[in-house]
Scaffold this motif. Structure first.
Motif, PDB file in Angstrom:
ATOM      1  N   PHE A 105       0.835  -1.195   0.000  1.00 58.84           N
ATOM      2  CA  PHE A 105       0.000   0.000   0.000  1.00 58.84           C
ATOM      3  C   PHE A 105       0.871   1.245   0.000  1.00 58.84           C
ATOM      4  O   PHE A 105       2.079   1.196   0.273  1.00 58.84           O
ATOM      5  CB  PHE A 105      -0.928   0.020   1.223  1.00 58.84           C
ATOM      6  N   GLU A 106       0.251   2.354  -0.312  1.00 63.43           N
ATOM      7  CA  GLU A 106       0.874   3.667  -0.223  1.00 63.43           C
ATOM      8  C   GLU A 106      -0.126   4.648   0.339  1.00 63.43           C
ATOM      9  O   GLU A 106      -1.346   4.452   0.216  1.00 63.43           O
ATOM     10  CB  GLU A 106       1.368   4.146  -1.589  1.00 63.43           C
ATOM     11  N   ILE A 107       0.374   5.682   0.995  1.00 61.21           N
ATOM     12  CA  ILE A 107      -0.456   6.758   1.521  1.00 61.21           C
ATOM     13  C   ILE A 107      -0.062   8.026   0.784  1.00 61.21           C
ATOM     14  O   ILE A 107       1.116   8.403   0.787  1.00 61.21           O
ATOM     15  CB  ILE A 107      -0.261   6.930   3.031  1.00 61.21           C
ATOM     16  N   VAL A 108      -1.018   8.674   0.150  1.00 63.23           N
ATOM     17  CA  VAL A 108      -0.744   9.874  -0.636  1.00 63.23           C
ATOM     18  C   VAL A 108      -1.414  11.067   0.049  1.00 63.23           C
ATOM     19  O   VAL A 108      -2.638  11.210   0.003  1.00 63.23           O
ATOM     20  CB  VAL A 108      -1.254   9.741  -2.085  1.00 63.23           C
ATOM     21  N   PHE A 109      -0.598  11.881   0.712  1.00 65.39           N
ATOM     22  CA  PHE A 109      -1.102  13.137   1.255  1.00 65.39           C
ATOM     23  C   PHE A 109      -1.032  14.202   0.166  1.00 65.39           C
ATOM     24  O   PHE A 109       0.010  14.355  -0.485  1.00 65.39           O
ATOM     25  CB  PHE A 109      -0.262  13.606   2.446  1.00 65.39           C
ATOM     26  N   VAL A 110      -2.109  14.931  -0.040  1.00 63.60           N
ATOM     27  CA  VAL A 110      -2.115  16.046  -0.987  1.00 63.60           C
ATOM     28  C   VAL A 110      -2.308  17.321  -0.179  1.00 63.60           C
ATOM     29  O   VAL A 110      -3.403  17.580   0.324  1.00 63.60           O
ATOM     30  CB  VAL A 110      -3.220  15.903  -2.044  1.00 63.60           C
ATOM     31  N   ASP A 111      -1.247  18.104  -0.029  1.00 64.94           N
ATOM     32  CA  ASP A 111      -1.307  19.334   0.747  1.00 64.94           C
ATOM     33  C   ASP A 111      -1.832  20.453  -0.137  1.00 64.94           C
ATOM     34  O   ASP A 111      -1.181  20.887  -1.081  1.00 64.94           O
ATOM     35  CB  ASP A 111       0.078  19.684   1.297  1.00 64.94           C
ATOM     36  N   ASP A 112      -3.002  20.936   0.223  1.00 68.12           N
ATOM     37  CA  ASP A 112      -3.690  21.938  -0.589  1.00 68.12           C
ATOM     38  C   ASP A 112      -3.281  23.356  -0.185  1.00 68.12           C
ATOM     39  O   ASP A 112      -4.117  24.194   0.128  1.00 68.12           O
ATOM     40  CB  ASP A 112      -5.202  21.749  -0.444  1.00 68.12           C
ATOM     41  N   GLY A 113      -1.955  23.621  -0.177  1.00 68.42           N
ATOM     42  CA  GLY A 113      -1.460  24.953   0.131  1.00 68.42           C
ATOM     43  C   GLY A 113      -1.579  25.324   1.599  1.00 68.42           C
ATOM     44  O   GLY A 113      -1.959  26.464   1.916  1.00 68.42           O
ATOM     45  N   SER A 114      -1.273  24.398   2.496  1.00 73.08           N
ATOM     46  CA  SER A 114      -1.386  24.672   3.931  1.00 73.08           C
ATOM     47  C   SER A 114      -0.470  25.817   4.353  1.00 73.08           C
ATOM     48  O   SER A 114       0.633  25.980   3.823  1.00 73.08           O
ATOM     49  CB  SER A 114      -1.041  23.417   4.740  1.00 73.08           C
ATOM     50  N   THR A 115      -0.929  26.566   5.343  1.00 74.90           N
ATOM     51  CA  THR A 115      -0.157  27.706   5.861  1.00 74.90           C
ATOM     52  C   THR A 115       0.086  27.596   7.360  1.00 74.90           C
ATOM     53  O   THR A 115       0.462  28.574   7.997  1.00 74.90           O
ATOM     54  CB  THR A 115      -0.902  29.026   5.578  1.00 74.90           C
ATOM     55  N   ASP A 116      -0.139  26.407   7.934  1.00 79.69           N
ATOM     56  CA  ASP A 116      -0.026  26.238   9.382  1.00 79.69           C
ATOM     57  C   ASP A 116       1.229  25.483   9.807  1.00 79.69           C
ATOM     58  O   ASP A 116       1.327  25.000  10.932  1.00 79.69           O
ATOM     59  CB  ASP A 116      -1.252  25.495   9.921  1.00 79.69           C
ATOM     60  N   GLY A 117       2.217  25.372   8.901  1.00 77.59           N
ATOM     61  CA  GLY A 117       3.444  24.656   9.224  1.00 77.59           C
ATOM     62  C   GLY A 117       3.420  23.186   8.853  1.00 77.59           C
ATOM     63  O   GLY A 117       4.377  22.463   9.149  1.00 77.59           O
ATOM     64  N   SER A 118       2.351  22.739   8.197  1.00 73.82           N
ATOM     65  CA  SER A 118       2.252  21.332   7.812  1.00 73.82           C
ATOM     66  C   SER A 118       3.411  20.900   6.923  1.00 73.82           C
ATOM     67  O   SER A 118       3.947  19.794   7.061  1.00 73.82           O
ATOM     68  CB  SER A 118       0.931  21.074   7.085  1.00 73.82           C
ATOM     69  N   GLN A 119       3.822  21.780   6.008  1.00 75.10           N
ATOM     70  CA  GLN A 119       4.817  21.389   5.021  1.00 75.10           C
ATOM     71  C   GLN A 119       6.184  21.123   5.631  1.00 75.10           C
ATOM     72  O   GLN A 119       7.022  20.448   5.027  1.00 75.10           O
ATOM     73  CB  GLN A 119       4.910  22.463   3.937  1.00 75.10           C
ATOM     74  N   GLU A 120       6.425  21.646   6.841  1.00 76.03           N
ATOM     75  CA  GLU A 120       7.690  21.377   7.522  1.00 76.03           C
ATOM     76  C   GLU A 120       7.690  19.996   8.182  1.00 76.03           C
ATOM     77  O   GLU A 120       8.741  19.525   8.627  1.00 76.03           O
ATOM     78  CB  GLU A 120       7.956  22.444   8.584  1.00 76.03           C
ATOM     79  N   LEU A 121       6.557  19.345   8.255  1.00 76.06           N
ATOM     80  CA  LEU A 121       6.454  18.061   8.955  1.00 76.06           C
ATOM     81  C   LEU A 121       6.631  16.858   8.035  1.00 76.06           C
ATOM     82  O   LEU A 121       6.886  15.753   8.516  1.00 76.06           O
ATOM     83  CB  LEU A 121       5.083  17.954   9.637  1.00 76.06           C
ATOM     84  N   TYR A 122       6.491  17.066   6.736  1.00 77.56           N
ATOM     85  CA  TYR A 122       6.432  15.916   5.834  1.00 77.56           C
ATOM     86  C   TYR A 122       7.739  15.139   5.757  1.00 77.56           C
ATOM     87  O   TYR A 122       7.726  13.910   5.631  1.00 77.56           O
ATOM     88  CB  TYR A 122       6.002  16.373   4.445  1.00 77.56           C
ATOM     89  N   ALA A 123       8.881  15.810   5.825  1.00 79.62           N
ATOM     90  CA  ALA A 123      10.154  15.102   5.749  1.00 79.62           C
ATOM     91  C   ALA A 123      10.290  14.122   6.911  1.00 79.62           C
ATOM     92  O   ALA A 123      10.690  12.962   6.728  1.00 79.62           O
ATOM     93  CB  ALA A 123      11.313  16.097   5.750  1.00 79.62           C
ATOM     94  N   GLY A 124       9.946  14.566   8.110  1.00 81.57           N
ATOM     95  CA  GLY A 124      10.013  13.674   9.264  1.00 81.57           C
ATOM     96  C   GLY A 124       9.020  12.532   9.170  1.00 81.57           C
ATOM     97  O   GLY A 124       9.329  11.386   9.546  1.00 81.57           O
ATOM     98  N   LEU A 125       7.823  12.818   8.666  1.00 81.57           N
ATOM     99  CA  LEU A 125       6.824  11.757   8.510  1.00 81.57           C
ATOM    100  C   LEU A 125       7.277  10.722   7.490  1.00 81.57           C
ATOM    101  O   LEU A 125       7.051   9.520   7.659  1.00 81.57           O
ATOM    102  CB  LEU A 125       5.483  12.365   8.089  1.00 81.57           C
ATOM    103  N   LYS A 126       7.929  11.179   6.429  1.00 79.70           N
ATOM    104  CA  LYS A 126       8.403  10.260   5.398  1.00 79.70           C
ATOM    105  C   LYS A 126       9.468   9.320   5.951  1.00 79.70           C
ATOM    106  O   LYS A 126       9.525   8.132   5.575  1.00 79.70           O
ATOM    107  CB  LYS A 126       8.954  11.070   4.214  1.00 79.70           C
ATOM    108  N   GLU A 127      10.309   9.816   6.856  1.00 79.27           N
ATOM    109  CA  GLU A 127      11.313   8.952   7.469  1.00 79.27           C
ATOM    110  C   GLU A 127      10.665   7.887   8.344  1.00 79.27           C
ATOM    111  O   GLU A 127      11.114   6.745   8.381  1.00 79.27           O
ATOM    112  CB  GLU A 127      12.285   9.796   8.299  1.00 79.27           C
TER     113      GLU A 127
END
Length: 322
Positions: A44-66
């Protein structure tokens, strides 16, 4: 010796999650998804689609990917809306089965195996039914109940819960859904128009505990407008002249009758008709009828140009038996 780069095998299941300003929910959601998908024994795969978040979500994805190698993230440049996010998720999904869900932890990943099992009974799409919905009654549940009944009555696609994002699709259906505007609310109708067999199963719904809802009662008017669009798609998408021509013809005929009556009054009864509002009404009906017929002709040309230039067909094939 030159070697070609290896292509990762296609997963069996893709879970598409549009997210917008859901930073507190991202890690718990990924944890729950992995906890319920890994025991299935299927890739399986999980595909998050970030719809232009402005709450700091984009800084979390690298850690989640690890932490979760099954995770893939598609990040938009700006906010495009949920329909665009779901379309991007479907475009990037590689699985034979595609599951969509919200990113607010109100959908329960534990329901995914049941949706997939139902899908594999021979359906093309399985929609979740939040029978015990944990949302405010006046602002969320009551408008939803009314909208579900109106959509089911007008389109003939009978479901209890159109608004539930937790759905499972075959790859074929997911890849051929065309979403724009805010048509994600009408995915079952679009799938039905495509020729999909649609089923519904009860799912668990949790109250929102973190983050803020992006929905409100103010979207009711937009739902009604989208419903009108769906009804037009369902009946006249490939034959718009029949819609505009019929309505225009009726108005034109009514106008001719009105003007014919006034002509008879003028010529046979010798009465003055210049001051009668009926004269203006008749002329308006005639002109409106001609305009609608002209719009129908133009729409017919646009539809034909679209299908011929894009190579799309006005039908879909489930399979070929040879």
């Amino acid at each position: 010796m030159h070697t070609e780069p290896s292509v990762p095998p296609r997963p069996e299941i893709s879970v598409v999650v549009p997210v917008y300003n859901e930073a507190p929910n991202l890690a718990p959601l990924a944890e729950r998804l992995v906890a319920h998908l890994r025991p299935l024994g299927r890739s399986f795969e999980i595909v998050f689609v970030d719809d232009g978040s402005t709450d700091g979500s984009q800084e979390l994805y690298a850690g989640l990917k690890e932490r979760f190698p099954e995770l893939r993230v598609v990040v938009f440049r700006r906010n495009f809306g949920q329909s665009a996010a779901m379309t991007a998720g479907f475009d990037h999904a590689r699985g034979d089965v595609v599951v969509s869900m919200d990113g607010d932890l109100q959908n329960d990943p534990a329901d995914i195996p049941r949706l997939v099992a139902k899908l594999e009974e021979g359906y093309d799409m399985v929609s979740g039914w939040r029978r015990d919905r944990k949302d405010p009654f006046l602002s969320r549940r009551l408008p939803s109940v009314l909208a579900n009944r109106l959509i089911g009555w007008s389109t003939g696609v009978r479901l209890h819960d159109y608004g539930c994002s937790l759905k499972a699709y075959t790859r074929d259906v997911a890849k051929n859904l065309v979403l724009y505007g805010e048509l994600h609310r009408f995915i079952p109708v679009l799938a039905h128009l495509y020729g999909a067999r649609v089923a519904e199963v009860e799912v668990t719904h949790h109250p929102r505990r973190m983050g803020t809802s992006k929905y409100g009662i103010g979207r009711t008017y937009r739902v009604l407008l989208d419903l009108l669009l769906m009804l037009f798609f369902q009946k006249f998408a490939t034959r718009p002249l029949q819609f505009f021509g019929l309505s225009g013809g009726l108005l034109f005929a009514a106008g001719v009758l009105v003007e014919g009556y006034l002509t008879w009054v003028k010529l046979w009864l010798g009465q003055d008709i210049g001051h009668r509002p009926l004269l203006l009404l008749g002329a308006l009906l005639v002109i409106t009828g001609l305009v609608l017929a002209g719009i129908g002709l133009l729409a017919e040309l646009v539809v034909r140009t679209y299908y011929e230039s894009s190579g799309r067909r006005i039908y879909t094939v489930r399979r070929v038996i040879e």
